[in-house]
Structure formats: C-alpha cells, structure tokens
Design an enzyme around this catalytic site. Structure first.
Site, PDB file in Angstrom:
ATOM      1  N   THR A 189       1.023  -1.257  -0.132  1.00  0.00           N
ATOM      2  CA  THR A 189      -0.038  -0.113  -0.130  1.00  0.00           C
ATOM      3  C   THR A 189       0.799   1.180  -0.280  1.00  0.00           C
ATOM      4  O   THR A 189       2.341   1.279   0.285  1.00  0.00           O
ATOM      5  CB  THR A 189      -0.667   0.259   1.294  1.00  0.00           C
ATOM      6  N   ARG A 217     -14.448  -7.350   1.015  1.00  0.00           N
ATOM      7  CA  ARG A 217     -13.399  -6.869   2.134  1.00  0.00           C
ATOM      8  C   ARG A 217     -12.568  -5.225   2.171  1.00  0.00           C
ATOM      9  O   ARG A 217     -12.530  -4.873   0.643  1.00  0.00           O
ATOM     10  CB  ARG A 217     -12.252  -8.058   2.306  1.00  0.00           C
ATOM     11  N   VAL A 218     -12.611  -4.282   2.890  1.00  0.00           N
ATOM     12  CA  VAL A 218     -12.109  -3.506   2.874  1.00  0.00           C
ATOM     13  C   VAL A 218     -11.317  -3.282   4.000  1.00  0.00           C
ATOM     14  O   VAL A 218     -10.891  -4.397   6.058  1.00  0.00           O
ATOM     15  CB  VAL A 218     -13.297  -2.399   3.528  1.00  0.00           C
ATOM     16  N   GLY A 219      -9.692  -3.352   4.108  1.00  0.00           N
ATOM     17  CA  GLY A 219      -9.125  -2.590   4.962  1.00  0.00           C
ATOM     18  C   GLY A 219      -9.032  -1.723   5.534  1.00  0.00           C
ATOM     19  O   GLY A 219      -9.879  -0.932   6.126  1.00  0.00           O
ATOM     20  N   ASP A 220      -7.512  -1.479   6.456  1.00  0.00           N
ATOM     21  CA  ASP A 220      -7.572  -0.579   7.251  1.00  0.00           C
ATOM     22  C   ASP A 220      -7.040   1.040   6.814  1.00  0.00           C
ATOM     23  O   ASP A 220      -7.487   1.640   7.092  1.00  0.00           O
ATOM     24  CB  ASP A 220      -6.158  -0.791   8.002  1.00  0.00           C
ATOM     25  N   THR A 240       1.414  -0.067   6.392  1.00  0.00           N
ATOM     26  CA  THR A 240       1.540  -0.184   6.071  1.00  0.00           C
ATOM     27  C   THR A 240       1.031  -2.509   6.466  1.00  0.00           C
ATOM     28  O   THR A 240       1.898  -2.641   6.939  1.00  0.00           O
ATOM     29  CB  THR A 240       2.229  -0.872   4.763  1.00  0.00           C
TER      30      THR A 240
HETATM   31  C1  SD4 Z   1      -4.865  -4.086   3.435  1.00  0.00           C
HETATM   32  N1  SD4 Z   1      -2.874  -2.687   4.620  1.00  0.00           N
HETATM   33  O1  SD4 Z   1      -5.858  -3.802   2.676  1.00  0.00           O
HETATM   34  C2  SD4 Z   1      -3.353  -2.975   3.239  1.00  0.00           C
HETATM   35  C3  SD4 Z   1      -2.765  -3.761   2.629  1.00  0.00           C
HETATM   36  C4  SD4 Z   1      -1.304  -3.061   2.579  1.00  0.00           C
HETATM   37  O2  SD4 Z   1       0.838  -3.321   1.980  1.00  0.00           O
HETATM   38  O3  SD4 Z   1      -1.248  -2.425   2.928  1.00  0.00           O
HETATM   39  N2  SD4 Z   1      -0.259  -3.387   1.954  1.00  0.00           N
HETATM   40  O4  SD4 Z   1      -4.791  -4.947   4.490  1.00  0.00           O
END
Ligand code: SD4
Length: 330
Positions: A189, A217-220, A240
């Site tokens: 990310t 799905r949704v991440g941070d 990340t």
């Molecule tokens: C996530 N934090 O979707 C993101 C993925 C990511 O470096 O950071 N990759 O969980």
C-alpha cells in the site's frame, strides 16, 4: 517462484541503484527536522515523492502534494498493490480503498470502489463536496461517475492471468506473511505524509488491498485512524501491512497520540507495533509497518518484520530507508 526470503534479498540488492547516491540507512531513530518534506511507504514511494515534491517546491499545499504523489502508483500497472493493475480479489475484481486527511482535520475516504483509477481523488471529493467522510462500493462509484470520473477496467491482462492461476491452484487466501511467496501478494500500500512550506501537514493512503481477499473485504487503508491519521497540532501517521491488525488497534491514531504525548515519530511507531504484539496473538505471522511525521518535519518508522522500507524527500535529501523491525531476522 520467488520466495519471501529471495524477494527481500532482491529488493535490498536494488536499493543502492534507486537511491541515487544516498546511503540506505537502518535504525529506529527519527530523522529529518525540516520542511517541506514528503515521506511515503515502500520503493514506489520514490517516484510518488517526486510528484509530491513538484507541488511542494512551487509553494503548493501538502494536500495537493499528497494527492498528486499517490496518483503515481495508482496509475502505474507495474505497482500491483495500488490502483490500476492491482491484484484482484478472490472473485477477480479489482476493488480499491483510499483516504485523505489534512491538518484541519478534514477527511475523505472511499472503500470497496471498482473501476476508478484514482480513488484518492474521489476520496478528496468526498471530503470537499459532501458532508460525509466515507463512501463505499456502488455508492462511491456512482458519486465518482457523477463527478466526472471515467469508468475503466482496472484488471490488467497480467493480473487476470495471475488470478486465473491462483484459482486453478485452489489456493486459499491467507493474511499470514510467514508463508513463502505470500509477501508480494499482501503488501505495498502507499501511505504518504507531507508538510508544505507553510507547515501544513496532510496525508493520503491508497491500495488495492490484500491480493485475493474475499469480495467485499475492506482493509485499514481507507479507515481514518487505522491506515492514516493526521492531527494538525501533532503530526501524522500511515500504516501498511496486514490491515486487520491495524484496524484492531487503530494503529495510525495510536502513533499520533503517542507523538502528542512526547514520543518521537520512530518511538511512536515502535509503541504501535508493541501494542499489536501485546494484543494480537498471531502477530508473528504478519507484517505491519508504521511511518510517522511530526510538525517539525522529523520522521520515523517501525515494523514487525524486517523488509519494510520508506522513501523520504526534503530540501537536502532523497533516499530510501530500511525501517527497524521488532524481529531482527525473517
Ligand atoms: C490492507 N493494509 O488492505 C492493506 C494492505 C497493505 O501494504 O498495506 N499492503 O490490509
């Protein structure tokens, strides 16, 4: 096939080349102390910082700078973890998460957005044109199209082939990074923080999220306080890595609060990693990296596993830095 270990080795091997004449540094010490400055996660932070810098040197705002900066990997199909050309989800769809925040505490976010190459610019419009912070899925897409964004196919032939292979191999999704070969699919990310000539700090975060995640799905990354947080009186932080861990600990908010309480950027990032280690039983199987910037222009980072790096550009330097890690070896 590339193993996790060989990936780390390879990426370390190319660092001196892309660092120009600068040394690659290691250590949890906070550095910097001047602005304008821009910092961002991973190797692709270098060209992203360059685009942000062009805004900053002309006296532009940090908000414009971070948007311009992260649009670079969003548009680059070779960056397979952000925007166009990102790894699809388990259903073969590229779904994007992004958010942006400025020193006034204004924030905008989009989650689970399909077909739009620059989710960060949609997130900025959510911030500037709506009374809301976050739009999701079809609603975010509708909003983008109504505001002149173009509907595009974000799944490149390369990623379509990778997804088909993944399907054929019947591999199940895993957020664990200590499984050989998973690193490239789970990380990278872009999170960016910048301070402009007037001392205003803004941040942006944008991603295609974890490769082959469950559809929906949704991440941070689009969650204010998790993937990004900015407080105009203190500083900013981005995250990340395995988003689930960052969400459970509200990592970026925690980093900023640690800085508010007197920690340096690197110490604050270390505290957030320690919180994860304390609260999340299987943290050893994951990578999370935090990156922070305070109002003096000092920056620092910390991560769980070795391998996370970040790019820095200010008036005197342009370099990649290896973040200090909780575990010293893989
Ligand atoms: C996530 N934090 O979707 C993101 C993925 C990511 O470096 O950071 N990759 O969980």
């Amino acid at each position: 096939m590339q193993t996790r270990r060989s990936f780390i080795k390879k990426s370390t091997a190319v660092l001196p080349v892309i660092c120009f004449s600068n040394q690659v540094l290691a250590g949890a010490v906070s550095d910097g102390g001047s602005f304008p400055v821009v910092i961002s996660t991973w190797n692709h932070g270098l060209p992203a910082n360059q685009a942000a810098w062009e805004v900053l040197v002309k006296g532009g705002s940090s908000l414009d700078a971070v948007e311009a900066g992260v649009r670079v990997p969003e548009a680059d199909p070779e960056v397979i973890t952000v925007g166009y050309g990102g790894i699809p989800d388990a259903d073969g769809k590229v779904t994007l998460d992004a958010c942006i925040m400025d020193e006034k505490g204004r924030a905008g976010s989009v989650t689970f957005l399909e077909h739009i190459k620059h989710p960060i610019s949609v997130a900025r419009l959510v911030m500037e044109k709506t009374p809301h912070v976050m739009l999701s899925g079809d609603g975010a897409l509708k909003f983008a199209l109504e505001n002149g964004f173009k509907k595009e196919n974000l799944l490149t032939p390369k990623m379509k082939a990778a997804w088909k292979k993944w399907k054929k191999e019947k591999r199940t999704f895993s957020t664990k990074i200590n499984i050989e070969n998973q690193l490239l699919e789970n990380h990278d990310t872009i999170g960016m923080l910048a301070i402009d000539k007037e001392g205003r700090l803004s941040g942006a975060c944008t991603t295609s999220g974890m490769g082959y995640k469950l559809h929906g799905r949704v991440g941070d990354s689009p969650i204010i306080g998790a993937g990004l947080f900015v407080d105009g009186e203190v500083g900013g932080a981005v995250a990340t890595g395995s988003g689930e861990l960052v969400m459970k600990t509200l990592g970026s908010f925690l980093v900023v609060e640690m800085m508010r309480n007197g920690k340096s950027p690197s110490e604050a990032c270390e505290e957030a990693v320690k919180r994860i280690a304390k609260k999340i039983p299987d943290y050893k199987n994951h990578q999370v990296g935090f990156l922070a910037l305070n109002l003096k222009g000092e920056y620092g980072s910390f991560c769980i596993q070795p391998g996370f790096n970040y790019a820095v550009k200010n008036g005197s330097t342009e370099k990649l830095i290896d973040a200090e890690a909780w575990f010293k070896t893989l």
